[in-house]
Design a protein around this motif. Structure first.
Motif, PDB file in Angstrom:
ATOM      1  N   ALA A   1       0.778  -1.232   0.000  1.00 11.86           N
ATOM      2  CA  ALA A   1       0.000   0.000   0.000  1.00 11.86           C
ATOM      3  C   ALA A   1       0.812   1.285   0.000  1.00 11.86           C
ATOM      4  CB  ALA A   1      -0.943   0.010   1.206  1.00 11.86           C
ATOM      5  N   SER A   2       2.110   1.215   0.231  1.00 14.65           N
ATOM      6  CA  SER A   2       2.828   2.477   0.420  1.00 14.65           C
ATOM      7  C   SER A   2       4.147   2.572  -0.321  1.00 14.65           C
ATOM      8  CB  SER A   2       3.091   2.724   1.910  1.00 14.65           C
ATOM      9  OG  SER A   2       1.911   3.109   2.568  1.00 14.65           O
ATOM     10  N   LEU A   3       4.366   3.773  -0.837  1.00 12.10           N
ATOM     11  CA  LEU A   3       5.646   4.252  -1.334  1.00 12.10           C
ATOM     12  C   LEU A   3       5.870   5.605  -0.688  1.00 12.10           C
ATOM     13  CD1 LEU A   3       5.857   3.738  -5.212  1.00 12.10           C
ATOM     14  CD2 LEU A   3       7.493   2.917  -3.519  1.00 12.10           C
ATOM     15  N   ALA A   4       7.055   5.862  -0.175  1.00 11.85           N
ATOM     16  CA  ALA A   4       7.328   7.162   0.436  1.00 11.85           C
ATOM     17  C   ALA A   4       8.823   7.400   0.489  1.00 11.85           C
ATOM     18  CB  ALA A   4       6.750   7.236   1.852  1.00 11.85           C
TER      19      ALA A   4
ATOM     20  N   ALA B   1       1.018  -0.478   5.450  1.00 10.49           N
ATOM     21  CA  ALA B   1       1.432   0.800   4.881  1.00 10.49           C
ATOM     22  C   ALA B   1       2.402   1.516   5.802  1.00 10.49           C
ATOM     23  CB  ALA B   1       0.205   1.678   4.624  1.00 10.49           C
ATOM     24  N   LEU B   2       3.002   2.580   5.263  1.00  9.03           N
ATOM     25  CA  LEU B   2       3.862   3.453   6.058  1.00  9.03           C
ATOM     26  C   LEU B   2       3.678   4.884   5.587  1.00  9.03           C
ATOM     27  CD1 LEU B   2       6.532   4.534   4.261  1.00  9.03           C
ATOM     28  CD2 LEU B   2       7.199   2.157   4.514  1.00  9.03           C
ATOM     29  N   ALA B   3       4.030   5.814   6.455  1.00  3.18           N
ATOM     30  CA  ALA B   3       4.007   7.234   6.099  1.00  3.18           C
ATOM     31  C   ALA B   3       4.941   7.984   7.029  1.00  3.18           C
ATOM     32  CB  ALA B   3       2.594   7.813   6.207  1.00  3.18           C
ATOM     33  N   PHE B   4       5.694   8.922   6.466  1.00  3.22           N
ATOM     34  CA  PHE B   4       6.506   9.814   7.281  1.00  3.22           C
ATOM     35  C   PHE B   4       5.671  11.058   7.598  1.00  3.22           C
ATOM     36  CE2 PHE B   4       9.782   7.337   5.117  1.00  3.22           C
ATOM     37  CZ  PHE B   4      10.613   7.009   6.184  1.00  3.22           C
ATOM     38  N   VAL B   5       5.723  11.480   8.844  1.00  2.57           N
ATOM     39  CA  VAL B   5       4.948  12.659   9.251  1.00  2.57           C
ATOM     40  C   VAL B   5       5.543  13.892   8.573  1.00  2.57           C
ATOM     41  CG1 VAL B   5       4.160  14.049  11.190  1.00  2.57           C
ATOM     42  CG2 VAL B   5       4.436  11.568  11.463  1.00  2.57           C
ATOM     43  N   PRO B   6       4.734  14.639   7.826  1.00  2.21           N
ATOM     44  CA  PRO B   6       5.263  15.795   7.083  1.00  2.21           C
ATOM     45  C   PRO B   6       5.672  16.947   7.995  1.00  2.21           C
ATOM     46  CG  PRO B   6       3.130  15.052   6.224  1.00  2.21           C
ATOM     47  CD  PRO B   6       3.318  14.394   7.550  1.00  2.21           C
TER      48      PRO B   6
ATOM     49  N   LEU C   1      -6.279  -1.467   7.797  1.00  2.00           N
ATOM     50  CA  LEU C   1      -5.510  -0.241   7.575  1.00  2.00           C
ATOM     51  C   LEU C   1      -4.533  -0.344   6.415  1.00  2.00           C
ATOM     52  CD1 LEU C   1      -4.653   0.587  11.306  1.00  2.00           C
ATOM     53  CD2 LEU C   1      -6.721   1.182  10.010  1.00  2.00           C
ATOM     54  N   ASP C   2      -4.631   0.610   5.500  1.00  5.21           N
ATOM     55  CA  ASP C   2      -3.686   0.704   4.402  1.00  5.21           C
ATOM     56  C   ASP C   2      -3.104   2.119   4.363  1.00  5.21           C
ATOM     57  OD1 ASP C   2      -3.128  -1.759   3.293  1.00  5.21           O
ATOM     58  OD2 ASP C   2      -4.868  -1.760   1.993  1.00  5.21           O
ATOM     59  N   ALA C   3      -2.995   2.713   3.199  1.00  5.35           N
ATOM     60  CA  ALA C   3      -2.230   3.949   3.039  1.00  5.35           C
ATOM     61  C   ALA C   3      -2.796   5.122   3.835  1.00  5.35           C
ATOM     62  CB  ALA C   3      -2.149   4.315   1.568  1.00  5.35           C
ATOM     63  N   MET C   4      -1.899   6.063   4.161  1.00  2.00           N
ATOM     64  CA  MET C   4      -2.245   7.219   4.994  1.00  2.00           C
ATOM     65  C   MET C   4      -1.877   8.526   4.307  1.00  2.00           C
ATOM     66  SD  MET C   4      -0.626   5.670   8.518  1.00  2.00           S
ATOM     67  CE  MET C   4       0.704   4.821   7.627  1.00  2.00           C
TER      68      MET C   4
ATOM     69  N   ILE D   1      -5.898   0.817  -2.048  1.00  2.00           N
ATOM     70  CA  ILE D   1      -4.551   0.458  -1.630  1.00  2.00           C
ATOM     71  C   ILE D   1      -3.717   1.700  -1.309  1.00  2.00           C
ATOM     72  CG2 ILE D   1      -2.414  -0.673  -2.316  1.00  2.00           C
ATOM     73  CD1 ILE D   1      -4.599  -2.573  -1.660  1.00  2.00           C
ATOM     74  N   GLY D   2      -3.294   2.427  -2.336  1.00  2.00           N
ATOM     75  CA  GLY D   2      -2.349   3.518  -2.149  1.00  2.00           C
ATOM     76  C   GLY D   2      -3.006   4.875  -1.995  1.00  2.00           C
TER      77      GLY D   2
END
Length: 326
Positions: free
Chosen positions: A121-124, A169-174, A221-224, A284-285
């Motif tokens: 689900a994630s690219l970052a 999924a993963l996400a970096f906090v902006p 839970l998937d993309a954020m 997904i994304g």
């Protein structure tokens, strides 16, 4: 094994033999719901179907923009399989910069999991913009790809860090949010969101620190996507989460520590994908267009099992603000 996990594992096989079988038997033709914004958010936004990406194979995975080039979209293809790859796509824009379509996709890097699975689900990009991170299902891993590489330069088994199988999924906090640059990772299987950080190693990639805390949510839970307070309809810093199992995208307010408040959950989009007993679909994304602030979501639609689609959610012009604030 729960129904949710069975569905997810079916989706992971979408690019394999099962795909051919479903098409041959005429399955996957169930009526599909039309994505619909929740009543409150429909006052602020509209949904645009941007269609498929030429030459991008199903299933579509996570997507993100290159921080060095706002017209270069990166997206996963053959998601959830060992043949998964990351593709680059030049987007087409209208004079107002909103995306109207996509040019032909070209593969730029392999994105397998550890032993099995592949990009999910994630690219970052890392906060420094030097390494591309991706999650892999169902082997519960994260891969890292340097800008100069066409294969993963590092892969991390998340189980060894105490993260329940499988991400997710993963996400970096902006920047501008509490906890900026911290790393959030979801466990799709257990509906858990983990909070952690990364530290540089000596090879130009990163180590992931064992999570310091976790939060139980729901929905698969998937993309954020992080949403700053002040964006139409959002009066507090918030987090959008694509939910594979509910076919929805939900919105959560963030607390003073930058974590989603479970009790604040509300629908943002309903019916963006479809599930049935033979379903191979899901949302997904997710990412944000750096030029317009539009939200983009990649998804698989069951009535066209050989294709994925991308939807954009953009602010409506001349929106009247409701009297009841969120």
């Amino acid at each position: 094994m729960t129904t949710y996990i069975v569905r997810r594992k079916l989706f992971a096989a979408i690019a394999g033999v099962i795909f051919v079988v479903l098409i041959t038997l005429g399955k996957g033709q169930a009526k599909i719901s039309t994505p619909k914004l929740a009543s409150y958010f429909s006052s602020f936004y509209s949904i645009i179907d941007l269609g498929t990406v030429p030459k991008l194979p199903p299933a579509y995975g996570g997507l993100t923009f290159d921080p060095k080039d706002a017209n270069r979209l990166l997206i996963g293809g053959l998601a959830g399989t060992q043949k998964a790859e990351i593709y680059e796509v030049r987007v087409k824009r209208a004079p107002n910069n909103h995306i109207t379509g996509f040019n032909v996709a070209s593969p730029i890097a392999k994105a397998p999991g550890i032993g099995k699975g592949g990009i999910d689900a994630s690219l970052a990009y890392s906060p420094q913009g030097d390494v591309l991170f991706y999650t892999s299902y169902d082997d519960n891993s994260i891969g890292q790809i340097k800008r100069s590489s066409r294969i993963p330069t590092k892969q991390i088994n998340l189980t060894s860090l105490g993260i329940a199988s499988s991400t997710g999924a993963l996400a970096f906090v902006p920047k501008g949010f509490v906890g900026e640059n911290r790393l959030k990772i979801t466990s799709y299987t257990t509906n858990t969101l983990y909070d952690t950080t990364i530290t540089p190693d000596k090879a130009g990639t990163y180590n992931i620190v064992a999570p310091s805390k976790s939060i139980k949510l729901s929905g698969g839970l998937d993309a954020m996507i992080f949403v700053k307070a002040g964006k139409p309809g959002f009066f507090k810093d918030s987090l959008l989460i694509a939910e594979f199992d509910t076919n929805n995208v939900s919105a959560y307010q963030l607390d003073s520590k930058g974590d989603p408040i479970p009790s604040s959950r509300q629908n943002f989009i309903a019916g963006i994908s479809y599930h049935s007993p033979t379903s191979l679909t899901g949302t997904i994304g997710a990412t944000t267009d750096p030029l317009t602030g539009d939200f983009l979501f990649s998804t698989i639609l069951e009535n066209t099992p050989t294709k994925g689609r991308i939807f954009a959610v953009r602010s409506s012009a001349k929106t009247k603000v409701p009297t009841q604030l969120r």
